[in-house]
Design a protein around this motif. Structure first.
Motif, mmCIF file in Angstrom:
data_model
loop_
_atom_site.group_PDB
_atom_site.id
_atom_site.type_symbol
_atom_site.label_atom_id
_atom_site.label_comp_id
_atom_site.label_asym_id
_atom_site.label_seq_id
_atom_site.Cartn_x
_atom_site.Cartn_y
_atom_site.Cartn_z
ATOM 1 N N LEU A 1 -3.154 5.861 -19.190
ATOM 2 C CA LEU A 1 -2.221 5.025 -18.428
ATOM 3 C C LEU A 1 -2.222 5.425 -16.955
ATOM 4 C CD1 LEU A 1 0.940 4.517 -20.669
ATOM 5 C CD2 LEU A 1 -0.666 2.791 -19.825
ATOM 6 N N VAL A 2 -2.195 6.723 -16.730
ATOM 7 C CA VAL A 2 -2.236 7.212 -15.353
ATOM 8 C C VAL A 2 -3.545 6.781 -14.699
ATOM 9 C CG1 VAL A 2 -2.340 9.262 -13.900
ATOM 10 C CG2 VAL A 2 -0.711 9.155 -15.776
ATOM 11 N N GLY A 3 -4.635 6.869 -15.495
ATOM 12 C CA GLY A 3 -5.933 6.436 -14.970
ATOM 13 C C GLY A 3 -5.888 4.986 -14.506
ATOM 14 N N ALA A 4 -5.260 4.137 -15.315
ATOM 15 C CA ALA A 4 -5.157 2.718 -14.964
ATOM 16 C C ALA A 4 -4.315 2.539 -13.702
ATOM 17 C CB ALA A 4 -4.545 1.941 -16.119
ATOM 18 N N PHE A 5 -3.210 3.266 -13.636
ATOM 19 C CA PHE A 5 -2.333 3.215 -12.459
ATOM 20 C C PHE A 5 -3.113 3.557 -11.189
ATOM 21 C CE2 PHE A 5 0.181 5.785 -9.496
ATOM 22 C CZ PHE A 5 1.199 4.920 -9.165
ATOM 23 N N VAL A 6 -3.864 4.656 -11.282
ATOM 24 C CA VAL A 6 -4.644 5.100 -10.125
ATOM 25 C C VAL A 6 -5.669 4.043 -9.740
ATOM 26 C CG1 VAL A 6 -6.338 6.798 -9.340
ATOM 27 C CG2 VAL A 6 -4.293 7.553 -10.554
ATOM 28 N N TYR A 7 -6.333 3.488 -10.750
ATOM 29 C CA TYR A 7 -7.384 2.505 -10.492
ATOM 30 C C TYR A 7 -6.820 1.267 -9.788
ATOM 31 C CZ TYR A 7 -11.523 -0.350 -11.249
ATOM 32 O OH TYR A 7 -12.624 -1.122 -11.053
ATOM 33 N N VAL A 8 -5.690 0.782 -10.298
ATOM 34 C CA VAL A 8 -5.111 -0.439 -9.731
ATOM 35 C C VAL A 8 -4.610 -0.200 -8.304
ATOM 36 C CG1 VAL A 8 -3.180 -2.055 -9.901
ATOM 37 C CG2 VAL A 8 -4.530 -1.490 -11.928
ATOM 38 N N PHE A 9 -3.892 0.887 -8.093
ATOM 39 C CA PHE A 9 -3.263 1.051 -6.786
ATOM 40 C C PHE A 9 -4.197 1.616 -5.730
ATOM 41 C CE2 PHE A 9 0.384 0.281 -9.395
ATOM 42 C CZ PHE A 9 1.147 -0.520 -8.583
ATOM 43 N N ARG A 10 -5.306 2.230 -6.176
ATOM 44 C CA ARG A 10 -6.293 2.634 -5.178
ATOM 45 C C ARG A 10 -7.301 1.524 -4.917
ATOM 46 N NH1 ARG A 10 -8.489 8.544 -5.061
ATOM 47 N NH2 ARG A 10 -10.148 7.563 -6.247
ATOM 48 N N GLY A 11 -7.378 0.585 -5.855
ATOM 49 C CA GLY A 11 -8.395 -0.461 -5.735
ATOM 50 C C GLY A 11 -7.923 -1.708 -5.012
ATOM 51 N N THR A 12 -6.632 -1.755 -4.640
ATOM 52 C CA THR A 12 -6.110 -2.957 -3.975
ATOM 53 C C THR A 12 -5.455 -2.571 -2.654
ATOM 54 O OG1 THR A 12 -4.088 -2.716 -5.256
ATOM 55 C CG2 THR A 12 -5.724 -4.239 -6.115
ATOM 56 N N PRO A 13 -5.434 -3.492 -1.702
ATOM 57 C CA PRO A 13 -4.863 -3.165 -0.389
ATOM 58 C C PRO A 13 -3.361 -2.908 -0.463
ATOM 59 C CG PRO A 13 -6.151 -5.201 -0.309
ATOM 60 C CD PRO A 13 -5.980 -4.858 -1.739
ATOM 61 N N MET A 14 -2.887 -1.935 0.285
ATOM 62 C CA MET A 14 -1.459 -1.631 0.282
ATOM 63 C C MET A 14 -0.654 -2.804 0.817
ATOM 64 S SD MET A 14 0.563 1.770 1.389
ATOM 65 C CE MET A 14 0.473 1.792 3.153
ATOM 66 N N LEU A 15 -1.246 -3.575 1.739
ATOM 67 C CA LEU A 15 -0.554 -4.754 2.267
ATOM 68 C C LEU A 15 -0.158 -5.696 1.132
ATOM 69 C CD1 LEU A 15 0.274 -6.430 4.807
ATOM 70 C CD2 LEU A 15 -1.956 -7.528 4.657
ATOM 71 N N VAL A 16 -1.107 -5.924 0.203
ATOM 72 C CA VAL A 16 -0.831 -6.829 -0.917
ATOM 73 C C VAL A 16 0.216 -6.208 -1.845
ATOM 74 C CG1 VAL A 16 -1.853 -8.100 -2.825
ATOM 75 C CG2 VAL A 16 -3.159 -7.756 -0.744
ATOM 76 N N GLN A 17 0.102 -4.911 -2.074
ATOM 77 C CA GLN A 17 1.100 -4.245 -2.924
ATOM 78 C C GLN A 17 2.493 -4.392 -2.318
ATOM 79 O OE1 GLN A 17 -0.409 -0.253 -3.001
ATOM 80 N NE2 GLN A 17 -2.340 -0.906 -3.928
ATOM 81 N N ALA A 18 2.578 -4.218 -1.001
ATOM 82 C CA ALA A 18 3.879 -4.344 -0.339
ATOM 83 C C ALA A 18 4.403 -5.778 -0.450
ATOM 84 C CB ALA A 18 3.761 -3.935 1.126
ATOM 85 N N TYR A 19 3.507 -6.758 -0.309
ATOM 86 C CA TYR A 19 3.918 -8.155 -0.472
ATOM 87 C C TYR A 19 4.441 -8.407 -1.885
ATOM 88 C CZ TYR A 19 1.849 -9.919 3.921
ATOM 89 O OH TYR A 19 1.557 -10.195 5.230
ATOM 90 N N VAL A 20 3.766 -7.834 -2.887
ATOM 91 C CA VAL A 20 4.213 -8.031 -4.269
ATOM 92 C C VAL A 20 5.638 -7.513 -4.424
ATOM 93 C CG1 VAL A 20 3.904 -7.343 -6.669
ATOM 94 C CG2 VAL A 20 1.919 -7.976 -5.301
ATOM 95 N N ILE A 21 5.882 -6.322 -3.889
ATOM 96 C CA ILE A 21 7.211 -5.731 -4.031
ATOM 97 C C ILE A 21 8.241 -6.536 -3.248
ATOM 98 C CG2 ILE A 21 8.604 -3.703 -3.452
ATOM 99 C CD1 ILE A 21 6.037 -2.049 -4.058
#
Lengths: 259, 251, 230
Positions: free
Chosen positions: B74-94
């Motif tokens: 699960l941690v592996g998946a978390f790392v993969y998703v959040f390192r593999g996508t731009p932080m800008l998009v993550q911030a927009y999602v939130i």
């Protein structure tokens, strides 16, 4: 080293190729800023639409030119004009003093006041005392910033890239109100029954000569008086041949040329 | 002679700044207050992002290091998703993404998610956590086997060994990487201005927007960021010297 | 999902732009990296100082800030410079150019470090052998230095590429129609930003996974010689 020099040369050539763009004859380069329905809209197929875009096409036709549109973020639209990225801005830009220091304007091509839109039961007034501590959304680099600074100085002003983002936050309840131009504001209220049910302008139409100026005009660089005269003549023609009225009626059911 | 030469000089500087100078520096200086506010916001957001990120990352790193069933992948998946996508998009999602759901807006979460500042802090913390997990795991992997075997030989429990021996040893090794991560997060933090927060870049954009300028505000922001990086690098170098003292050759 | 389907072409078009931006940025940054590492390894004291200052500057300024500065300030500066020198009348720094140049500028610094590290990993004996065979400098670069350089630098180039690809997202702020720009504006118009933002994340993850495959294949190719030898 031989390779170093050739590398620099090819890199430089690529940069120039990326940047250089010929300016064709008979083309009027027009800046718009999408995310401002129903004036500046990016359609699902990637094309541009809205009152400003159609009006720009009318103007170009009457100048015997074709419009070439650039969609640019609103807060960069004046710097872009000054940097000669395009010739004119036809994007509902209010003719006000602060902008007049930087650019020139045609005669206004439509006029509309501003309004403070909030929840119907918001229970505050659109003045300095009423908006104290309230979060009010505006589009960045608009005349509304000026208005808040002058008349609602104690409000918590939040700046958005487009007014659509401000509406999203108004719906989400993150901000208490948005300060927008009345016409697009009313269009937004009409666009969804849920909007009209929950939100309404909580003020009379707001006017302020210093901030909002005399109406919305076509912006151009200073000193281009020939172009300015052509633009003014084209605006007049759209009035005379009825094409403006047709456009305005189609979008708003009335003539927005004057109040 | 003029009665107030200082005032004359200031007036002359202002005129020079407004007319002849390539950038209107007096205008920038006269708005020092928004830049100060921006700087405080940037520093606070980066610090919160780093420390909350560390809080989330440490247990995840341990799970991944120990290969804890279920948790490690699960941690592996978390790392993969959040390192593999731009932080800008993550911030927009939130910020924009979550706000569209009624159940989010009706929940307790909304107290925090309502505020753009906290949305930024959360985005920074989660994003930084994804990077920090890998850093800590690397540090844990680098702990010499002998040290771990020694804790077993001493009869320490697993938790005690982690707390007293393994983690301190691993974390010290991670320090240079964490220093790097703090610089990267500082770079990333410039997206805060996209969520209406007035950070350093936001202050520059505000100045530009107010006076319809092209670049003065960005130039001021650039200088402030360079200053911040310089200070952070200084602090990091000092911290590293202190914590790595035991590894330095005896002079 | 219906919203996503309606906007599928726009998303695809945006993905194309993101890739174009990323790949152009990658090529340019590799060129800058080669030049920069050459300056740092073989250049005189001034070239070394400049290359060092460049790396420090890139490490000090956020990408978004640099991009905005270049997009808005760069054009004005270029035009003033052109008017002053009389060399050109007008240069367009459009969103694509500003994005690509900034990305190349930033990652050029990281690539410089990659190549410099890789260069020092090449065994000295290789150069001595090349010299004793009588190869010219350019022959040596093409047949000896470059292939091995790529082999040693590839893992770190790969890491840089993954970061670079994500950095392209920032160009949406300049109004360039990349994946993030289209996704965000479609999310606004449909009032369903969540679905579009998640879709953007998924597309980025797919691109990352694809890059991983390509990188592994490349690494196998460039390290073939090394594996045979041992």
């Amino acid at each position: 080293m031989l390779n170093r020099r050739s590398l620099f040369a090819s890199a430089a050539a690529l940069m120039v190729a990326l940047g250089a763009q010929a300016q064709a004859e008979g083309v009027l380069r027009v800046a718009i800023s999408t995310g401002y329905p129903p004036f500046d809209v990016l359609n699902a197929d990637g094309s541009y639409g809205g009152f400003d875009v159609e009006f720009a096409n009318l103007i170009c036709e009457r100048m015997n030119k074709t419009c070439e549109f650039t969609d640019i973020e609103w807060d960069g639209i004046i710097p872009g004009l000054l940097a000669n990225k395009y010739d004119v801005i036809i994007a509902s830009m209010g003719i006000n003093e602060e902008r007049m220091k930087q650019v020139d304007f045609s005669e206004p091509y439509y006029k509309g006041p501003s309004a403070l839109i909030a929840k119907k039961d918001a229970g505050f007034t659109a003045d300095e005392a009423g908006t104290e501590g309230k979060a009010i959304g505006v589009q960045r680099a608009t005349a509304h910033e000026c208005y808040i600074g002058k008349h609602m100085a104690k409000a918590d002003m939040r700046q958005y890239a487009t007014s659509e983002e401000a509406y999203l936050d108004l719906q989400a309840g993150r901000i208490d109100a948005v300060l927008v131009d009345t016409i697009p504001g009313e269009e937004w209220l009409k666009s969804d029954p849920a909007n009209a049910e929950a939100f309404a302008p909580i003020s009379a139409d707001l006017y302020d000569m210093e901030c909002f100026g005399v109406g919305q005009g076509i912006a151009l660089r200073k000193g281009e008086d020939e172009l300015k005269a052509e633009l003014n003549a084209a605006i007049l023609k759209t009035r005379e041949d009825g094409s403006y009225l047709e456009l305005s009626n189609r979008y708003f059911g009335r003539d927005i040329y004057d109040f | 002679m003029s009665p107030d030469p200082i005032a004359d000089l200031l007036a002359a500087i202002t005129v020079f700044s407004e007319t002849s100078a390539p950038i209107d520096f007096v205008l920038i200086l006269s708005h020092w207050d928004i830049f100060l506010r921006g700087m405080l916001n940037t520093v606070a957001l980066v610090l919160i992002g780093l420390s909350f990120g560390a809080l989330i990352a440490l247990p995840m790193a341990i799970a991944r290091w120990q290969r804890t069933p279920v948790a490690a992948p699960l941690v592996g998946a978390f790392v993969y998703v959040f390192r593999g996508t731009p932080m800008l998009v993550q911030a927009y999602v939130i910020y924009y993404g979550l706000a569209q759901f009624d159940w989010v807006r009706d929940s307790v979460l909304w107290v925090v998610l309502k505020e753009p500042w906290w949305c930024c802090a959360i985005a920074f913390a989660i994003n930084s956590a994804a990077y920090q997990v890998e850093i800590y795991r690397g540090g844990l992997d680098a702990v010499p086997r002998g040290e771990i075997e020694a804790t077993i030989a001493m009869g320490m429990t697993r938790t005690l060994a982690l707390r007293r021996i393994i983690l301190p040893s691993a974390l010290r090794r991670c320090l240079p990487m964490i220093g790097n991560e703090s610089l990267f997060l500082l770079h990333g933090s410039a997206i805060a201005s996209m969520l209406t927060v007035i950070d350093v870049l936001g202050a520059g954009r505000k100045l530009n927007a107010q006076y319809y300028l092209a670049y003065e505000g960005f130039l001021a922001a650039t200088v402030i960021y360079m200053l911040l990086v310089w200070v952070i690098t200084r602090i990091l170098a000092r911290v590293e010297r202190i914590t790595m003292r035991h590894l330095q050759p005896i002079a | 999902m219906a919203d996503l389907w309606e906007y599928r072409w726009l998303l695809l078009q945006g993905t194309g732009m993101t890739l174009l931006l990323g790949i152009t940025g990658l090529v340019l940054s590799l060129l800058i990296g080669l030049a920069g590492s050459a300056a740092r390894i073989g250049g005189g004291p001034i070239a070394r100082r400049i290359a060092g200052g460049y790396t420090t500057f890139v490490r000090s300024v956020p990408d978004l800030c640099m991009m905005l500065l270049l997009f808005f300030g760069g054009q004005t500066l270029m035009n003033k410079l052109g008017a002053w020198t009389g060399w050109w009348e007008y240069v367009e720094v459009n969103a694509f150019a500003a994005g690509v140049i900034t990305i190349a500028f930033i990652f050029g610094a990281y690539m410089t470090e990659s190549f410099r590290g890789a260069y020092t990993s090449i065994p000295k004996g290789q150069f001595e052998a090349a010299q004793s065979l009588g190869l010219t400098r350019s022959q040596m670069f093409r047949h000896v230095t470059f292939p091995q350089l790529m082999g040693y630098a590839l893992p770190s180039i790969g890491v840089n590429w993954m970061v670079l690809l994500k950095t392209t997202a920032l160009v949406s702020v300049l109004g360039l129609h990349d994946l993030v720009f289209f996704g965000v504006s479609a999310g606004r118009s449909t009032r369903n930003p969540f679905a579009f933002l998640i879709a953007i994340m998924v597309i980025y993850l797919i691109l990352t996974a694809l890059s991983d495959l390509v990188l592994r294949a490349l690494e196998r190719r460039y390290t073939k010689g090394r594996m045979l030898r041992t």
